[in-house]
Design a protein around this motif. Structure first.
Motif, PDB file in Angstrom:
ATOM      1  N   GLY A 140       0.829  -1.096   0.039  1.00 31.57           N
ATOM      2  CA  GLY A 140       0.090  -0.020   0.024  1.00 31.57           C
ATOM      3  C   GLY A 140       0.716   1.189   0.146  1.00 31.57           C
ATOM      4  N   THR A 141       0.444   2.265  -0.780  1.00 23.93           N
ATOM      5  CA  THR A 141       1.197   3.526  -0.679  1.00 23.93           C
ATOM      6  C   THR A 141       0.681   4.651   0.262  1.00 23.93           C
ATOM      7  OG1 THR A 141      -0.314   4.129  -2.401  1.00 23.93           O
ATOM      8  CG2 THR A 141       1.633   3.113  -3.016  1.00 23.93           C
ATOM      9  N   THR A 144      -1.436  -0.568  -3.892  1.00 26.87           N
ATOM     10  CA  THR A 144      -2.708   0.054  -4.036  1.00 26.87           C
ATOM     11  C   THR A 144      -2.615   1.503  -3.915  1.00 26.87           C
ATOM     12  OG1 THR A 144      -2.919  -0.175  -1.572  1.00 26.87           O
ATOM     13  CG2 THR A 144      -3.825  -1.956  -2.788  1.00 26.87           C
ATOM     14  N   VAL A 145      -3.358   2.219  -4.324  1.00 24.16           N
ATOM     15  CA  VAL A 145      -3.619   3.587  -4.195  1.00 24.16           C
ATOM     16  C   VAL A 145      -5.082   3.793  -3.989  1.00 24.16           C
ATOM     17  CG1 VAL A 145      -1.650   4.153  -5.844  1.00 24.16           C
ATOM     18  CG2 VAL A 145      -4.048   3.581  -6.854  1.00 24.16           C
ATOM     19  N   PRO A 192      -6.193   0.533  -7.719  1.00 21.88           N
ATOM     20  CA  PRO A 192      -7.041   1.319  -6.922  1.00 21.88           C
ATOM     21  C   PRO A 192      -8.173   1.013  -5.919  1.00 21.88           C
ATOM     22  CG  PRO A 192      -7.338   1.673  -9.386  1.00 21.88           C
ATOM     23  CD  PRO A 192      -6.617   0.295  -9.224  1.00 21.88           C
ATOM     24  N   PHE A 205      -1.049  -1.112 -11.067  1.00 19.28           N
ATOM     25  CA  PHE A 205      -2.052  -0.346 -10.102  1.00 19.28           C
ATOM     26  C   PHE A 205      -3.331  -1.022  -9.554  1.00 19.28           C
ATOM     27  CE2 PHE A 205      -1.921   4.422 -10.027  1.00 19.28           C
ATOM     28  CZ  PHE A 205      -0.426   4.383  -9.689  1.00 19.28           C
TER      29      PHE A 205
END
Lengths: 261, 368, 66
Positions: free
Chosen positions: A16-17, A39-40, A67, A65
């Protein structure tokens, strides 16, 4: 190799970011983790103080990516965020999160199921975040979830796999990959999940808030690999009572003298 | 379901079983959950030395999952007409036996006798003769009988999903359909004529019945046709495939051993009681939740000895010829039984051994 | 005329397009996704889509998240 729908991943660590001290540290941590899936989240641009675009820090040729719909309180909000995420990212991949209780951020099973069903129909590849409820995992799989993401303990708590009994049942029953998400606070927790047979784990807080996030990302990489290796090698069983390590042949068992021959 | 169940050939299964060593058996016995490799080890020759330990583990699991209960049921043979020629079966089309199909009234009469004897779960059995005993007939029988019994299972010709749906709506709770043998080559050799020659259609049948909503599906193999160790592994594979797809369904496994029948078919392989016992223990340890059926094909001594060790369901007081309960007529039977006791005698032994004989497990009334 | 952008009231000239709005806000078009009156706008329409009085514009982008 981990396969989700038709995509293959050699890394079983998702990162995770969120919560990183800077985009530069995040970028180096992702590289050190070896993760191929990050993850974003989606947010309104703060017009007074627009942050850097996170996509510019991630090499989207190498890294998938994923999301999320964090912040959604119900299925309707999650579906709206999902469509925005697809427009922004250009990919149908989605980590579905529906968390009505802002205190615990525990996922709503009813709306998660509803939203999964709708988003699968809308063409999304849905990975729902869920409580470690085996029946819910099966119901989500039945409506087309590409993987399920049961929590180890409430998000951000670093408490490890408190839901181990339930997660073990999910792993045993599920036809789709099981990604243990939330609560993984130390590399040993990640190893434990992988030793149990989880297909992957998602880690964010534990890396982001470490004194040295880049080294911690590397530690998680090794932990996930070791756990997976142990699972594939076939762990010996554990027991609460002593079991002899010498052969058991001839040990007392049931009397079977009623058998003919 | 998009892709059907595929079974490896018996050469591969045999190789998997041959890799079973004493160490692997011991490891499998100490695990919380068993993989298919563990099952292969438990079915291997070295595992024979561990039979008492396997029994202890099997008893422990059975008690934990099923408690001290044993389910009791009786078969009700509706028709012995059959278009198939299966080398081992008394009903085979070319066997010269009296053929009979019960009328609705006769079926009701047989059912009433079973009801009077205390059965609350019947298994309706027919040969494969859709023109005589097709879905319309089965549906009519079930509608006639359903108020007498808590559960009605069927063991009839393979049907289509919509046909299973009709029978479920009529009141059928469970479907048993055995592959007879999972060995494709031997299957071909012993199914000489009739629809049953189609191995693939038959192996896909449990999934069709489950997809139609049946609460319980019974699978199994007829022991005495092929390598029983491989059959056991194949059953385990079929079972775990089905479980992944039909998680709302209960599953049972039966282990009918070939018994003398008209047409004097000699079993192709000898399966001893010891072999059967190992197979039962191995499957119990592999799948703690699966119902295991032990029929009256086996003798009373053996059935009593196995109580609580793994099997969870016993047939009792069985006659395998249509109309056999009201007429005491045994001509035209499918096989002769090994345990001739009445249901009350069987239940008395079950109770004596400390188990509750359960004559019903589910009330169809609640089924929607 | 007035629009609402991310909840904030904003005055713009008649005939301003979405991409002109983004330039004014110093936001590269390829880093945001725009929703006008709850409808997602395709990026290839940014150049031509003219804003109207009272439009509710949401500009959204990815941020860090787990």
């Amino acid at each position: 190799m981990l396969t989700i729908t038709n995509s293959q991943f050699s890394s079983r660590l998702f990162v995770g970011t969120g919560k990183f001290s800077s985009a530069a540290v995040m970028k180096r941590a992702i590289i050190a983790s070896g993760a191929q899936m990050v993850t974003v989240a989606l947010r309104r641009v703060d017009l007074e103080n627009p942050e850097d675009d996170i996509m510019s820090h991630i090499d989207i040729k190498k890294i998938h990516f994923l999301p999320n719909t964090s912040g959604a309180r119900n299925a309707t909000e999650a579906i709206r965020l999902a469509h925005l995420a697809r427009a922004a990212s250009g990919t149908p991949w989605l980590k579905l999160e529906v968390t009505p209780d802002p205190r615990t951020l525990l996922p709503d099973p009813v709306d998660t199921l509803k939203a999964t069903e709708q988003l699968v129909k809308d063409g999304f590849i849905v990975l729902p975040y869920m409580n470690a409820d085996p029946i819910l995992a099966l119901r989500l799989q039945d409506v087309g979830a590409a993987a399920v993401m049961p929590l180890g303990s409430p998000i951000g708590t670093n408490q490890g796999i408190q839901t181990a009994l339930q997660v073990a049942i999910i792993i045993e029953q599920a036809r789709v990959p099981v990604v243990v998400d939330a609560g993984i606070g130390a590399p040993s927790h990640a190893s434990q999940a992988m030793e149990m047979g989880a297909d992957a784990v998602l880690v964010n807080t534990a890396i982001a808030i470490a004194d040295d996030p880049v080294r911690m990302a590397g530690a998680f990489k090794q932990a996930v690999e070791a756990g997976r290796e142990a699972f594939e090698a076939g762990l010996g069983a554990s027991s609460t009572t002593a079991r002899p390590s010498s052969p058991e042949r001839g040990r007392i068992g049931e009397q079977l003298d009623f058998i003919d021959g | 379901m998009s892709s059907g169940f595929k079974i490896s050939n018996f050469t591969e299964l045999r190789a998997q079983i041959l890799s079973g060593t004493a160490n692997r058996v011991s490891a499998a016995l100490n695990k919380q959950t068993c993989s298919l490799d563990d099952l292969a080890a438990l079915l291997s020759l070295p595992a024979e030395d561990y039979l008492p330990q396997m029994a202890a583990r099997s008893r422990e699991i059975t008690a934990m999952r099923f408690g001290r209960t044993t389910q009791i049921f009786a078969p009700l043979y509706l028709s012995n007409f059959c278009v198939n020629r299966c080398a081992y079966c008394g009903f085979a089309a070319d066997n010269n036996i009296p053929r009979k199909k019960l009328s609705l009234n006769q079926a009701e009469q047989e059912a009433e006798i079973l009801k009077q004897r205390g059965f609350n779960h019947v298994l309706l059995v027919t040969g494969e003769a859709p023109a005589r005993a097709g879905v319309d007939y089965l549906e009519a029988v079930v509608r006639r009988l359903k108020n007498r019994f808590a559960a009605i299972s069927i063991e009839v010709q393979p049907l289509e999903e919509n046909e299973y749906g009709r029978l479920f709506a009529a009141g059928v709770t469970a479907v048993a359909v055995y592959q007879e043998t999972y060995d494709r080559e031997i299957y071909k050799k012993i199914h000489l004529a009739g629809k049953k020659c189609d191995y693939d259609y038959r192996i896909a049948t449990p999934a069709r019945a489950a997809a139609a909503g049946m609460r319980e599906i019974g699978i199994g193999a007829l022991l005495g046709l092929a390598d029983w160790r491989c059959e056991g592994l194949a059953i385990g594979m079929h079972l775990s495939w089905l479980r992944k797809r039909f998680w709302k369904t209960n599953f049972t496994v039966s282990f009918p051993r070939l018994r003398p029948a008209a047409g004097s078919f000699e079993p192709l392989v000898n399966v001893t009681e010891k072999n059967l016992t190992q197979l039962i223990f191995a499957l119990r340890i592999f799948d703690p939740d699966v119902g295991l059926v032990l029929s009256t094909r086996e003798e009373a001594r053996y059935r009593d000895g196995m109580l609580g060790l793994g099997p969870t369901r016993y047939s009792a007081g069985s006659c395998t010829a249509p109309g056999g309960y009201s007429s005491n007529e045994h001509d035209g039977e499918q096989f002769s039984v090994g345990d001739h006791r009445t249901i009350d005698e069987v239940c008395a032994t079950v109770s004596e051994k400390g188990f509750d004989p359960v004559r019903k497990d589910w009330d169809r009334e609640f089924q929607k | 005329m007035q629009i609402f952008c991310n909840g904030r009231q904003q005055d713009i000239d008649e005939g301003v397009t979405l991409s002109q709005l983004l330039v004014g806000l110093e936001l590269p078009a390829d880093t945001v996704v725009a929703e006008i009156n709850k409808k997602i706008i395709d990026r290839d329409q940014y150049e031509t889509l003219k804003l109207n009085q009272g439009d509710q514009v949401e500009l959204i982008r990815f941020v860090g998240g787990g």
